[in-house]
Design a protein around this motif. Structure first.
Motif, mmCIF file in Angstrom:
data_model
loop_
_atom_site.group_PDB
_atom_site.id
_atom_site.type_symbol
_atom_site.label_atom_id
_atom_site.label_comp_id
_atom_site.label_asym_id
_atom_site.label_seq_id
_atom_site.Cartn_x
_atom_site.Cartn_y
_atom_site.Cartn_z
ATOM 1 N N GLU A 78 0.831 -1.313 -0.011
ATOM 2 C CA GLU A 78 0.005 0.077 -0.099
ATOM 3 C C GLU A 78 0.820 1.174 0.046
ATOM 4 O OE1 GLU A 78 -3.002 -0.110 3.035
ATOM 5 O OE2 GLU A 78 -3.656 -2.146 2.522
ATOM 6 N N GLY A 79 2.073 1.234 0.046
ATOM 7 C CA GLY A 79 3.034 2.211 -0.276
ATOM 8 C C GLY A 79 3.543 2.934 1.225
ATOM 9 N N ALA A 80 4.369 3.536 1.122
ATOM 10 C CA ALA A 80 5.258 4.222 2.066
ATOM 11 C C ALA A 80 4.960 5.815 2.099
ATOM 12 C CB ALA A 80 6.726 4.059 2.056
ATOM 13 N N PHE A 81 4.965 6.405 3.372
ATOM 14 C CA PHE A 81 4.406 7.779 3.468
ATOM 15 C C PHE A 81 5.149 8.432 4.579
ATOM 16 C CE2 PHE A 81 0.857 5.540 1.929
ATOM 17 C CZ PHE A 81 0.259 6.173 0.943
ATOM 18 N N VAL A 82 5.280 9.775 4.343
ATOM 19 C CA VAL A 82 5.874 10.633 5.400
ATOM 20 C C VAL A 82 5.029 11.663 5.826
ATOM 21 C CG1 VAL A 82 7.285 12.008 4.000
ATOM 22 C CG2 VAL A 82 8.157 11.970 6.459
ATOM 23 N N ARG A 83 4.796 12.022 7.094
ATOM 24 C CA ARG A 83 4.177 13.099 7.581
ATOM 25 C C ARG A 83 4.873 13.990 8.412
ATOM 26 N NH1 ARG A 83 0.044 11.578 11.655
ATOM 27 N NH2 ARG A 83 1.498 12.371 13.165
ATOM 28 N N VAL A 84 5.116 15.311 8.142
ATOM 29 C CA VAL A 84 6.072 16.288 8.717
ATOM 30 C C VAL A 84 5.104 17.151 9.562
ATOM 31 C CG1 VAL A 84 7.663 18.191 8.558
ATOM 32 C CG2 VAL A 84 7.661 16.284 6.783
#
Length: 284
Positions: free
Chosen positions: A150-156
């Motif tokens: 389902e993918g990789a994500f980054v939140r800042v």
């Protein structure tokens, strides 16, 4: 009947706890005493052994905070964790195919010095395959997440999660070759530009996912170091191996003799060639 875990449920349960630990840990960044632990004499090189002695009260505290949340939601799982803490013992005897893998503070040496990023790492595997991962980089207010397929994500900060997707051609030729694999550094030049610090498998693998590095090569690395962040890297498009095209499996605590990650197949082949060349030329 075996109990099942939806990876989304794992992320939903642990993500708030990881976020709280990340924010709280910043209070102690560069301001915490190193109470130390015995050096890992199996590691190659004094630098790696010295880093293995770094231990603070926050390592143990964060681990048991995370494990308390795991016990609340998924008490039947097995556990692979770096530190010997009271709550880790609560998982002894579990036989589930699911295993929670965690490193409460990856990069303790930098955490106590306050001189480079450190990470809080937790993930879920089943039958040796990583299913879900959460990796926090508190000093930059970043949290990385991934679910297999389902993918990789980054939140800042409080921003919206951004999907991580590597381009076909890497934007950099920078590669991390650890001090434990230092003899390989000369072999990658001039095609690649190696460095060996700051240390931390979670740092390196999330930097690959972000496109800041194109590859990683190390030796004698623990499952809890590379398991969860490897899923971040792979879901962004990287490839991870433990030797010549062998994929890692995460079923029990162990050290991988070699671990490599590459942004694409071409770079992976370069690293495979270096391993073969080194094996022919000398024992590393």
């Amino acid at each position: 009947m075996a109990e099942n875990i939806d990876p989304d449920d794992f992320i939903d349960a642990l993500l708030p706890v990881v976020g709280q630990c990340a924010r709280a840990s910043l209070i102690f960044y560069g301001q915490v005493a190193d109470i130390g632990k015995a050096a890992d004499k199996s590691l190659t090189g004094s630098k790696a052994q010295d880093a293995s002695t770094a231990f603070t009260v926050l390592d143990a505290a964060v681990q048991d905070i995370l494990l308390s949340a795991v016990l609340q939601h998924f008490s039947f799982v097995r556990c692979i964790a770096e530190e010997r803490t009271p709550l880790k013992k609560r998982f002894a005897g579990n036989t589930s195919p699911y295993v929670v893998i965690l490193d409460p503070i990856d990069g303790t040496l930098h955490f106590k010095r306050g001189d480079a990023p450190y990470h809080i790492v937790i993930g879920l595997a089943c039958d040796g395959q990583m299913l879900a991962a959460i990796v926090a980089r508190p000093s930059e207010d970043k949290i990385f997440t991934a679910i297999k397929g389902e993918g990789a994500f980054v939140r800042v900060g409080n921003g919206r999660p951004r999907r991580l997707q590597l381009p076909k051609e890497p934007r950099t030729n920078k590669v991390f070759i650890s001090s434990k694999a230092r003899p390989y550094q000369a072999l990658v030049r001039p095609a690649l530009n190696p460095r060996e610090s700051p240390i931390g498998a979670a740092l390196v693998l999330t930097e690959i996912a972000e496109g800041a590095l194109c590859a990683y090569l190390t030796r004698q690395v623990e499952v809890y170091d590379v398991g969860p962040p490897s899923l971040i890297a792979e879901e962004a498009g990287a490839r991870c191996y433990i030797g010549q095209r062998r994929r890692p499996t995460y079923t029990q605590r162990r050290k991988f003799g070699h671990f490599l990650a590459a942004a694409n197949d071409e770079i992976a082949e370069q690293l495979f060639a270096i391993l073969r060349r080194a094996r022919r030329g000398q024992r590393l």
